[in-house]
Design an enzyme around this catalytic site. Structure first.
Site, mmCIF file in Angstrom:
data_model
loop_
_atom_site.group_PDB
_atom_site.id
_atom_site.type_symbol
_atom_site.label_atom_id
_atom_site.label_comp_id
_atom_site.label_asym_id
_atom_site.label_seq_id
_atom_site.Cartn_x
_atom_site.Cartn_y
_atom_site.Cartn_z
ATOM 1 N N GLY A 304 93.315 82.020 16.631
ATOM 2 C CA GLY A 304 93.176 81.512 17.789
ATOM 3 C C GLY A 304 92.490 80.281 17.938
ATOM 4 O O GLY A 304 92.734 79.550 19.045
ATOM 5 N N LYS A 425 82.913 68.364 4.599
ATOM 6 C CA LYS A 425 81.580 68.502 4.710
ATOM 7 C C LYS A 425 80.798 69.235 3.758
ATOM 8 O O LYS A 425 79.659 69.456 3.703
ATOM 9 C CB LYS A 425 81.146 68.758 6.209
ATOM 10 C CG LYS A 425 81.659 67.806 7.289
ATOM 11 C CD LYS A 425 81.395 68.214 8.658
ATOM 12 C CE LYS A 425 81.919 67.140 9.498
ATOM 13 N NZ LYS A 425 83.146 66.680 9.207
ATOM 14 N N VAL A 471 86.952 64.264 18.383
ATOM 15 C CA VAL A 471 86.449 63.097 19.114
ATOM 16 C C VAL A 471 87.651 62.427 20.328
ATOM 17 O O VAL A 471 87.629 62.197 21.166
ATOM 18 C CB VAL A 471 86.208 61.561 18.271
ATOM 19 C CG1 VAL A 471 84.986 62.018 17.672
ATOM 20 C CG2 VAL A 471 87.253 61.233 17.259
#
Length: 652
Positions: A304, A425, A471
């Site tokens: 989901g 990352k 963002v």
């Protein structure tokens, strides 16, 4: 193709006249003044004498009266008002202007001894002129509001578009846009052969560059970029030209959507993240992906979430035998299930509330449904949130231990492929989230060595535009509130992908990846976050000075830039030019110790700093930094904590 209605044509005429509003307003008022002068004579002298009894110099007096009135109107800024918004304030200005002009006119006529001009005419003319000016404005407003209701179907303001592009997309757009409450003022296209031609009655006014011309834009309220088949560079140029106008910018659906016979009357939409990237669309090996997924049972953890839900939609296109949705959030599971049930009504769905930290439930699920392909998208991904003291341990268990559990359950059930969704990352990580994902990649590499029957693959990519917490949604909300738009640092840059682009490349990686590989997605050129914010401000129709950008400073664990490869990583190409394979350094012993501790530990058994220290021992390149709530720097886990963990792991 529906032609514009008479009301659309009327609004188009008024829109073309609107840039010349002030001189036209003065002209209309001059005609009203002249008409009211004659009406006043009619009242004073009657039908028999209203022409014959006038003095010979009446035309000169009327000229002077018109000049006086227009001077008073200009002095009180009457021409600057917009008639469609006329109200009590406009009536006050007109009253003052007519009174001033009437007094001056009467004084001059009497002072010059022009006695044959009836005093009653001089007295009544300002009153009748005021009534005439008000009636004209009320009539215009009534006509405008009636046209607006006929065009938009309600009291909403008429939207006038200048469309960039005069190809098939513009033709399909014009076929239905009038019924959606729009008036199209004109088209722009760089093809010289189309200049001054007409499409559905709408003229091509000039090249795309002409959008900068205020006279060409006229009364446009929006710019619509209708160039779905253009190259990314061409679309980017069109968006930049449109943004420079200061008007809100919209676009049309993609070329694939427009080619659908069921969607030939497309609605305009806001600028989406993919419109800003300016990259060529991802071309997939449809046959290879189809062979991987068709008629297979596919399980997706985190089904989901932003990436997980798009993976579900992309996988469903390839007609799997069954799709198992594994999701911890009830709301997210319900949302994706409803979406899939509507779009793929014939696809069997298994909807499971489950936690990847629960190995027993994962084993039971995989044993019952026997998935042949597993996509592991469940993860905690928000960097600053995972840096919080109370969340570091939760991130370690969910992202690393959860991956180990999902991979173990898939291998035991005989899955053909297991694909981990990783992140940039994870490279030289400076935060807990990145370190836990790097440890998850190492889990996949180790599982590949231990379970030859299952192909274990990891896919690494950067930030995903439009995903939860990204963002784009945040910037849009801030712009709608009037700002400020918050950016962490003026020099921060990130690699970006759209959600559909990332999901498609994950499927491609699943089809071509070999066991133990970490595939790195080609993210294109990195994007400066502050430039992205400025683009969104301009495309929303705001000038840069209207919406402020504030720099808040890098948050805990954040870098100025992210890497897709660590220094010790090496890559080799794959058959797909947007995918490369990274060979990673392996550290099985510290990883084994970490997994044993995680498997036996109770939830929240360690504090955040102890969790960071464990990650530092297991994950190469992780530079341990204290969390924002920590009082001390990262330290070794306490002897009591470590002893308790090892004891728990042995008993487990």
């Amino acid at each position: 193709m529906s032609a514009p209605s008479p009301w659309h044509r009327l609004d188009l005429l008024l829109a073309r006249l609107r840039p010349h509003r002030e001189p036209l307003s003065l002209l209309a008022d001059a005609l009203v003044i002249v008409a009211c002068w004659n009406i006043t004579y009619l009242f004073r002298l009657g039908f028999e004498r209203w022409l014959s009894a006038r003095p010979s110099y009446d035309s000169l007096v009327l000229t002077g009266v018109v000049v006086a009135y227009l001077a008073a109107f200009a002095l009180l800024r009457v021409p600057q008002s917009m008639w469609r918004f006329s109200g009590f304030g406009e009536v006050k200005r007109l009253t003052l202007a007519c009174a001033l002009a009437g007094c001056v006119s009467a004084a001059v006529v009497i002072g010059l001894g022009l006695a044959k001009v009836p005093r009653a005419v001089l007295t009544l003319h300002p009153v009748i002129t005021l009534m005439g000016a008000i009636v004209v404005r009320i009539a215009y407003r009534m006509l405008y509001e009636h046209a607006r209701s006929r065009i938009t179907g309600g009291s909403t303001e008429i939207r006038r578009a200048l469309v960039m592009g005069a190809g098939d997309a513009a033709r399909w757009l014009l076929a239905g846009i009038h019924a959606q409450g729009w008036t199209v003022l004109g088209l722009l296209d760089d093809d010289p052969a189309k200049l001054h031609s007409r499409i559905a009655g709408v003229q091509v006014l000039g090249p795309l560059q002409a959008v900068r011309d205020r006279a060409v834009r006229g009364a446009a309220t929006h710019i619509v970029v209708a160039m779905p088949s253009a190259t990314p560079a061409q679309r980017r140029r069109a968006l930049e030209l449109a943004a420079a106008t200061g008007l809100p910018v919209l676009t049309v659906p993609s070329a694939a959507e427009l080619s659908d016979p069921n969607r030939r009357n497309p609605r305009v939409r806001d600028i989406e993240p993919e419109d800003l990237l300016g990259r060529e669309p991802v071309q997939l090996d449809e046959a290879g992906i189809g062979a991987t997924l068709r008629d297979k049972t596919v399980l997706i953890t985190g089904a989901g979430g932003s990436i997980g839900s798009e993976l579900c939609r992309q996988v469903a296109r390839f007609q799997p035998a069954r799709l198992v949705l594994y999701e911890l959030s009830e709301f997210n599971l319900y949302t994706v299930e409803q979406d899939l049930s509507e779009a793929f009504a014939d696809l069997p769905l298994v909807r499971l509330i489950g936690d990847v930290k629960d190995l027993g439930h994962l084993r039971q699920t995989c044993t019952r449904w026997r998935p042949q392909v597993v996509f592991h998208a469940a993860a905690f991904k928000h960097v600053p949130l995972m840096e919080e003291e109370g969340n570091a341990w939760a991130a370690l268990r969910n992202n690393t231990l959860g991956t180990y559990h999902a991979a173990q359950a898939a291998a035991e059930a005989g899955a053909e492929r297991f694909v981990l969704i990783s992140t940039d990352k994870a490279v030289n990580p400076t935060n807990v989230m990145g370190a836990t994902k790097r440890a998850a990649e190492m889990v996949v590499s180790q599982m590949a060595a231990d379970h030859a029957g299952t192909r274990f693959i990891a896919v690494r990519f950067g930030n995903v535009l439009g995903s939860s917490g990204s963002v784009i949604p945040k910037f849009k909300e801030q712009i709608e509130r009037g700002g400020p738009v918050t950016v962490t640092h003026p020099e921060v840059i990130r690699y970006f992908m759209t959600i559909p682009e990332a999901a498609r490349l994950v499927l491609q990686a699943a089809a071509i990846g070999e066991s133990g590989q970490v595939l790195v997605l080609d993210m294109g050129e990195p994007v400066k976050i502050v430039d992205l914010a400025r683009d969104l401000i301009r495309l929303a129709g705001h000038a840069p000075e209207e919406i402020a950008i504030e720099f808040t400073g890098l948050r805990p664990g954040e870098k100025l830039y992210e890497e897709l490869l660590a220094d010790e990583d090496q890559t080799v190409p794959t058959p797909h030019h947007r995918l490369r394979v990274a060979h990673l350094e392996s550290r099985p012993r510290p990883l084994d110790e970490l997994l044993r501790m995680l498997s036996g530990a109770q939830p929240h058994a360690l504090g955040g700093e102890s969790a960071r220290q464990l990650l530092q021992r297991a994950v190469p390149g992780y530079r341990c930094t204290p969390g924002p709530a920590a009082d001390t720097s990262c330290s070794q886990p306490s002897r009591a904590d470590t002893s308790e963990l090892r004891s728990n792991s042995r008993s487990a």
